[in-house]
Design a protein around this motif. Structure first.
Motif, PDB file in Angstrom:
ATOM      1  N   THR A 155      38.465  48.106  37.504  1.00  0.00           N
ATOM      2  CA  THR A 155      38.087  47.322  38.674  1.00  0.00           C
ATOM      3  C   THR A 155      37.385  48.233  39.678  1.00  0.00           C
ATOM      4  N   PRO A 156      36.406  47.749  40.397  1.00  0.00           N
ATOM      5  CA  PRO A 156      35.861  46.409  40.279  1.00  0.00           C
ATOM      6  C   PRO A 156      35.094  46.256  38.965  1.00  0.00           C
ATOM      7  N   ARG A 157      35.273  45.137  38.319  1.00  0.00           N
ATOM      8  CA  ARG A 157      34.643  44.883  37.024  1.00  0.00           C
ATOM      9  C   ARG A 157      33.186  44.462  37.215  1.00  0.00           C
ATOM     10  N   VAL A 158      32.332  45.013  36.390  1.00  0.00           N
ATOM     11  CA  VAL A 158      30.927  44.647  36.413  1.00  0.00           C
ATOM     12  C   VAL A 158      30.543  44.233  35.002  1.00  0.00           C
ATOM     13  N   LEU A 159      29.981  43.041  34.886  1.00  0.00           N
ATOM     14  CA  LEU A 159      29.557  42.522  33.591  1.00  0.00           C
ATOM     15  C   LEU A 159      28.080  42.201  33.612  1.00  0.00           C
ATOM     16  N   TRP A 160      27.415  42.503  32.532  1.00  0.00           N
ATOM     17  CA  TRP A 160      26.046  42.043  32.308  1.00  0.00           C
ATOM     18  C   TRP A 160      26.119  41.224  31.037  1.00  0.00           C
ATOM     19  N   LEU A 161      25.683  39.981  31.100  1.00  0.00           N
ATOM     20  CA  LEU A 161      25.782  39.076  29.954  1.00  0.00           C
ATOM     21  C   LEU A 161      24.414  38.720  29.423  1.00  0.00           C
ATOM     22  N   MET A 162      24.320  38.679  28.125  1.00  0.00           N
ATOM     23  CA  MET A 162      23.137  38.182  27.441  1.00  0.00           C
ATOM     24  C   MET A 162      23.654  37.068  26.540  1.00  0.00           C
ATOM     25  N   VAL A 163      23.489  35.824  26.996  1.00  0.00           N
ATOM     26  CA  VAL A 163      24.112  34.672  26.350  1.00  0.00           C
ATOM     27  C   VAL A 163      23.050  33.617  26.058  1.00  0.00           C
ATOM     28  N   PRO A 164      23.055  33.034  24.857  1.00  0.00           N
ATOM     29  CA  PRO A 164      22.126  31.937  24.582  1.00  0.00           C
ATOM     30  C   PRO A 164      22.366  30.787  25.560  1.00  0.00           C
ATOM     31  N   ALA A 165      21.313  30.135  25.985  1.00  0.00           N
ATOM     32  CA  ALA A 165      21.413  29.067  26.986  1.00  0.00           C
ATOM     33  C   ALA A 165      22.457  28.021  26.612  1.00  0.00           C
ATOM     34  N   ALA A 166      22.566  27.678  25.363  1.00  0.00           N
ATOM     35  CA  ALA A 166      23.518  26.644  24.934  1.00  0.00           C
ATOM     36  C   ALA A 166      24.971  27.105  25.047  1.00  0.00           C
ATOM     37  N   SER A 167      25.202  28.413  25.212  1.00  0.00           N
ATOM     38  CA  SER A 167      26.569  28.954  25.256  1.00  0.00           C
ATOM     39  C   SER A 167      27.013  29.402  26.637  1.00  0.00           C
ATOM     40  N   VAL A 168      26.167  29.259  27.640  1.00  0.00           N
ATOM     41  CA  VAL A 168      26.483  29.783  28.966  1.00  0.00           C
ATOM     42  C   VAL A 168      27.761  29.161  29.519  1.00  0.00           C
ATOM     43  N   ASP A 169      27.848  27.840  29.551  1.00  0.00           N
ATOM     44  CA  ASP A 169      29.019  27.180  30.133  1.00  0.00           C
ATOM     45  C   ASP A 169      30.308  27.555  29.402  1.00  0.00           C
ATOM     46  N   ALA A 170      30.280  27.528  28.078  1.00  0.00           N
ATOM     47  CA  ALA A 170      31.484  27.856  27.299  1.00  0.00           C
ATOM     48  C   ALA A 170      31.897  29.310  27.529  1.00  0.00           C
ATOM     49  N   THR A 171      30.932  30.212  27.619  1.00  0.00           N
ATOM     50  CA  THR A 171      31.237  31.624  27.846  1.00  0.00           C
ATOM     51  C   THR A 171      31.843  31.827  29.234  1.00  0.00           C
ATOM     52  N   LEU A 172      31.254  31.195  30.228  1.00  0.00           N
ATOM     53  CA  LEU A 172      31.802  31.317  31.582  1.00  0.00           C
ATOM     54  C   LEU A 172      33.188  30.684  31.679  1.00  0.00           C
ATOM     55  N   ASP A 173      33.408  29.573  30.987  1.00  0.00           N
ATOM     56  CA  ASP A 173      34.736  28.945  30.980  1.00  0.00           C
ATOM     57  C   ASP A 173      35.796  29.897  30.423  1.00  0.00           C
ATOM     58  N   GLN A 174      35.425  30.729  29.460  1.00  0.00           N
ATOM     59  CA  GLN A 174      36.358  31.704  28.899  1.00  0.00           C
ATOM     60  C   GLN A 174      36.525  32.917  29.821  1.00  0.00           C
ATOM     61  N   LEU A 175      35.438  33.348  30.447  1.00  0.00           N
ATOM     62  CA  LEU A 175      35.482  34.571  31.247  1.00  0.00           C
ATOM     63  C   LEU A 175      36.130  34.413  32.606  1.00  0.00           C
ATOM     64  N   VAL A 176      35.885  33.322  33.298  1.00  0.00           N
ATOM     65  CA  VAL A 176      36.364  33.176  34.665  1.00  0.00           C
ATOM     66  C   VAL A 176      37.874  33.399  34.778  1.00  0.00           C
ATOM     67  N   PRO A 177      38.712  32.783  33.938  1.00  0.00           N
ATOM     68  CA  PRO A 177      40.138  33.054  34.050  1.00  0.00           C
ATOM     69  C   PRO A 177      40.509  34.519  33.770  1.00  0.00           C
ATOM     70  N   LEU A 178      39.745  35.173  32.915  1.00  0.00           N
ATOM     71  CA  LEU A 178      40.018  36.576  32.587  1.00  0.00           C
ATOM     72  C   LEU A 178      39.661  37.508  33.736  1.00  0.00           C
ATOM     73  N   LEU A 179      38.751  37.070  34.589  1.00  0.00           N
ATOM     74  CA  LEU A 179      38.289  37.898  35.698  1.00  0.00           C
ATOM     75  C   LEU A 179      38.940  37.535  37.014  1.00  0.00           C
ATOM     76  N   ALA A 180      39.820  36.550  37.002  1.00  0.00           N
ATOM     77  CA  ALA A 180      40.469  36.109  38.231  1.00  0.00           C
ATOM     78  C   ALA A 180      41.231  37.271  38.865  1.00  0.00           C
ATOM     79  N   SER A 181      41.315  37.238  40.169  1.00  0.00           N
ATOM     80  CA  SER A 181      42.016  38.287  40.912  1.00  0.00           C
ATOM     81  C   SER A 181      43.443  38.425  40.408  1.00  0.00           C
ATOM     82  N   GLY A 182      43.865  39.643  40.177  1.00  0.00           N
ATOM     83  CA  GLY A 182      45.228  39.903  39.740  1.00  0.00           C
ATOM     84  C   GLY A 182      45.438  39.862  38.232  1.00  0.00           C
ATOM     85  N   THR A 183      44.371  39.611  37.461  1.00  0.00           N
ATOM     86  CA  THR A 183      44.532  39.588  36.002  1.00  0.00           C
ATOM     87  C   THR A 183      43.952  40.826  35.393  1.00  0.00           C
TER      88      THR A 183
END
Length: 78
Positions: A50-78
């Motif tokens: 921390t602080p975590r820095v991510l650079w993502l290269m994601v196909p357009a069709a997978s952006v929402d699904a990838t963010l849905d998986q990542l957001v909980p993993l990056l939440a404060s305190g996790t």
């Protein structure tokens, strides 16, 4: 594109971990394009300081699904 960016970050002292959902992380040109690979997004996030820095290269069709998986993993305190 991603291997070249990773090599540039490594040359400038950064640590670079990769994750590819369809194949193992790559290395390139004998120089090594990663500091390490990850078996899952959770594994990738667990390797980041921390602080975590991510650079993502994601196909357009997978952006929402990838963010849905990542957001909980990056939440404060996790």
């Amino acid at each position: 594109m991603a291997p070249n960016m990773s090599r540039r970050w490594l040359r400038n002292g950064h640590t670079v971990f990769g994750y590819a959902r369809t194949k193992p992380p790559w290395t390139a040109g004998g120089e090594g394009a990663l500091s390490g690979g990850s078996a899952s997004l959770a594994d990738l996030v667990s390797k980041l300081e921390t602080p975590r820095v991510l650079w993502l290269m994601v196909p357009a069709a997978s952006v929402d699904a990838t963010l849905d998986q990542l957001v909980p993993l990056l939440a404060s305190g996790t």
